[in-house]
Structure formats: structure tokens, C-alpha cells
Design a protein around this motif. Structure first.
Motif, PDB file in Angstrom:
ATOM      1  N   LEU A   1       0.747  -1.107   0.020  1.00 48.15           N
ATOM      2  CA  LEU A   1      -0.055   0.044   0.020  1.00 48.15           C
ATOM      3  C   LEU A   1       0.706   1.338   0.037  1.00 48.15           C
ATOM      4  CD1 LEU A   1      -2.838   0.726  -0.036  1.00 48.15           C
ATOM      5  CD2 LEU A   1      -3.028   0.766   2.494  1.00 48.15           C
ATOM      6  N   GLY A   2       2.053   1.342   0.631  1.00 46.35           N
ATOM      7  CA  GLY A   2       2.964   2.443   0.860  1.00 46.35           C
ATOM      8  C   GLY A   2       3.549   2.443  -0.766  1.00 46.35           C
ATOM      9  N   ASN A   3       3.910   1.555  -1.279  1.00 43.70           N
ATOM     10  CA  ASN A   3       4.520   1.614  -2.516  1.00 43.70           C
ATOM     11  C   ASN A   3       3.390   1.937  -3.657  1.00 43.70           C
ATOM     12  OD1 ASN A   3       7.159   0.969  -1.664  1.00 43.70           O
ATOM     13  ND2 ASN A   3       6.664  -1.270  -2.425  1.00 43.70           N
ATOM     14  N   THR A   4       2.302   1.555  -3.495  1.00 43.35           N
ATOM     15  CA  THR A   4       1.018   1.956  -4.393  1.00 43.35           C
ATOM     16  C   THR A   4       0.790   3.348  -4.091  1.00 43.35           C
ATOM     17  OG1 THR A   4       0.626  -0.442  -4.386  1.00 43.35           O
ATOM     18  CG2 THR A   4      -1.328   1.320  -5.245  1.00 43.35           C
ATOM     19  N   LEU A   5       0.820   3.754  -2.952  1.00 46.38           N
ATOM     20  CA  LEU A   5       0.485   5.213  -2.869  1.00 46.38           C
ATOM     21  C   LEU A   5       1.649   6.135  -3.009  1.00 46.38           C
ATOM     22  CD1 LEU A   5      -1.412   5.029   0.621  1.00 46.38           C
ATOM     23  CD2 LEU A   5      -2.419   5.423  -1.657  1.00 46.38           C
ATOM     24  N   SER A   6       2.910   5.703  -2.620  1.00 50.29           N
ATOM     25  CA  SER A   6       3.775   6.777  -3.128  1.00 50.29           C
ATOM     26  C   SER A   6       4.092   6.877  -4.792  1.00 50.29           C
ATOM     27  CB  SER A   6       5.208   6.231  -2.556  1.00 50.29           C
ATOM     28  OG  SER A   6       5.588   4.956  -3.101  1.00 50.29           O
ATOM     29  N   THR A   7       3.803   5.722  -5.332  1.00 48.50           N
ATOM     30  CA  THR A   7       3.733   5.812  -6.858  1.00 48.50           C
ATOM     31  C   THR A   7       2.542   6.378  -7.679  1.00 48.50           C
ATOM     32  OG1 THR A   7       4.717   3.364  -6.855  1.00 48.50           O
ATOM     33  CG2 THR A   7       3.840   4.036  -9.019  1.00 48.50           C
TER      34      THR A   7
ATOM     35  N   LYS B   1       1.195   8.931  -5.739  1.00 47.74           N
ATOM     36  CA  LYS B   1       1.545  10.266  -5.531  1.00 47.74           C
ATOM     37  C   LYS B   1       2.591  11.011  -6.321  1.00 47.74           C
ATOM     38  CE  LYS B   1       3.586  12.955  -1.751  1.00 47.74           C
ATOM     39  NZ  LYS B   1       4.218  13.015  -0.244  1.00 47.74           N
ATOM     40  N   ALA B   2       3.611   9.919  -6.767  1.00 50.68           N
ATOM     41  CA  ALA B   2       4.499  10.529  -7.969  1.00 50.68           C
ATOM     42  C   ALA B   2       3.956  10.807  -9.002  1.00 50.68           C
ATOM     43  CB  ALA B   2       5.813   9.480  -7.974  1.00 50.68           C
ATOM     44  N   THR B   3       3.209   9.691  -9.557  1.00 50.16           N
ATOM     45  CA  THR B   3       2.192   9.991 -10.882  1.00 50.16           C
ATOM     46  C   THR B   3       1.600  11.421 -10.745  1.00 50.16           C
ATOM     47  OG1 THR B   3       2.460   7.608 -10.930  1.00 50.16           O
ATOM     48  CG2 THR B   3       0.963   8.747 -12.311  1.00 50.16           C
ATOM     49  N   ILE B   4       0.893  11.524  -9.776  1.00 50.34           N
ATOM     50  CA  ILE B   4      -0.066  12.731  -9.739  1.00 50.34           C
ATOM     51  C   ILE B   4       0.755  13.959  -9.661  1.00 50.34           C
ATOM     52  CG2 ILE B   4      -1.611  14.244  -8.243  1.00 50.34           C
ATOM     53  CD1 ILE B   4      -2.872  11.533  -7.234  1.00 50.34           C
ATOM     54  N   GLU B   5       1.861  14.034  -8.841  1.00 43.04           N
ATOM     55  CA  GLU B   5       2.785  15.012  -8.719  1.00 43.04           C
ATOM     56  C   GLU B   5       3.406  15.334 -10.488  1.00 43.04           C
ATOM     57  OE1 GLU B   5       5.744  14.316  -5.737  1.00 43.04           O
ATOM     58  OE2 GLU B   5       4.396  14.917  -4.312  1.00 43.04           O
ATOM     59  N   GLU B   6       3.882  14.352 -11.180  1.00 44.07           N
ATOM     60  CA  GLU B   6       4.354  14.597 -12.330  1.00 44.07           C
ATOM     61  C   GLU B   6       3.291  14.800 -13.143  1.00 44.07           C
ATOM     62  OE1 GLU B   6       6.997  14.796 -15.508  1.00 44.07           O
ATOM     63  OE2 GLU B   6       7.377  14.164 -13.365  1.00 44.07           O
TER      64      GLU B   6
END
Length: 173
Positions: free
Chosen positions: A42-48, A50-55
Motif C-alpha cells: 500500500l505504501g509503494n502503491t500510494l507513493s507511486t 503520489k509521484a504520478t499525480i505530482e508528475e
């Protein structure tokens, strides 16, 4: 089969139908398992995510800035094109005014030339008519004189006229 068989009363496995007691324990177990096993996933999925949204946000902001600069450039080009169109229109109006003036001046010169030609033609026609009239009058006078001369000239008058003509020509020797 009896429902009692499924129920274990002392140390076995069975179903417990006490809702309050079993739901809290089950809920705690599910949350514990989820936290233990799902934390990394879940942490990896959320961080991925989050990174996708930020990008995506950075990309959208970059495209917004590019669109704003392209809009400003196109507006500047539009303003230049409008200025150029105004200048072309003004030049066209000036050229039309100059052409109109040139045409009017040429027409005035043509009118003056035609007037001069007409006056010259009129003068030459008058001179030709006067010349023809003189010739006709002279021819008519000579004809009349020739017709009346033999009747008026008799021997004596004819001799004096011939002598006077010879004297005028210088034959008086």
C-alpha cells in the motif's frame, strides 16, 4: 447433524455467535494483517500514485506555461498582422488617391490637347476654305475678264495695252 457439533465449548475450534466479541477481534486481526502485509504494498502503491499525480501536475503546469507563452506570441503576431494590414490599407488609399489625381491630370491634359487640336483644325479649315474661295473668285474673275476682253478690246486699245505692257516689262529700247 446438530448445531452443537459446530460449537466448541472448551478449547476447540468452533463458531462464536457473540457479535460484539467476535467483530472486535476479527476487525483487529484483519487490520493487523493488513498493516503487516499491506504496509509495503500500500505504501509503494500510494507513493507511486503520489509521484504520478505530482508528475501530472508538473506536466500540466508546464503545458499551461507553454500555452500561455504560445498565446502571448500569437497575440503579438496578431497585433503585428493587424498593424501591417492597417499600413497596407493606408498605402492602398494613398496609392488610389495618387492614381486618381494622375488620371484627373491626364484627362485635363487630354482635354486641353483636344481643344488645341480642334482650334488648329478649325483654323486650318478656315484657311483652306478662304483659299478655295479666293481661287474660285480668281478663276471666275479671269473667266469673266477673258469673256469680256475681246468685246472691249478693239484695235487701237489693244495696241496701246500691248505697248504699255512692254514698257512696264522693260522693253522700252
Amino acid at each position: 447433524m446438530d448445531i452443537g457439533w459446530f460449537l466448541a465449548t472448551e478449547g476447540g475450534f468452533g463458531l462464536n455467535f457473540d457479535i460484539l466479541e467476535t467483530n472486535l477481534i476479527n476487525l483487529a486481526l484483519v487490520i493487523g494483517i493488513l498493516v503487516y502485509f499491506g504496509r509495503k504494498f500500500l505504501g509503494n502503491t500510494l507513493s507511486t500514485r503520489k509521484a504520478t499525480i505530482e508528475e501530472s501536475i508538473r506536466d500540466a503546469e508546464r503545458r499551461k506555461q507553454e500555452a500561455a507563452s504560445a498565446l502571448a506570441e500569437q497575440q503579438q503576431r496578431l497585433a503585428l498582422a493587424q498593424d501591417e494590414a492597417q499600413q497596407i490599407l493606408a498605402n492602398g488609399e494613398q496609392s488610389a488617391a495618387r492614381a486618381r489625381e494622375a488620371i484627373l491630370m491626364q484627362a485635363q491634359a487630354d482635354v486641353e490637347r483636344l481643344k488645341a487640336n480642334a482650334a488648329q483644325d478649325l483654323t486650318s479649315q478656315q484657311e483652306r476654305i478662304v483659299r478655295e474661295l479666293r481661287q474660285q473668285i480668281s478663276a471666275a474673275a479671269v473667266e469673266r475678264a477673258e469673256a469680256e476682253l475681246p468685246n472691249r478690246l478693239q484695235g487701237d486699245v489693244q495696241t496701246r495695252l500691248v505697248d504699255a505692257s512692254i514698257a512696264q516689262l522693260g522693253g522700252d529700247r
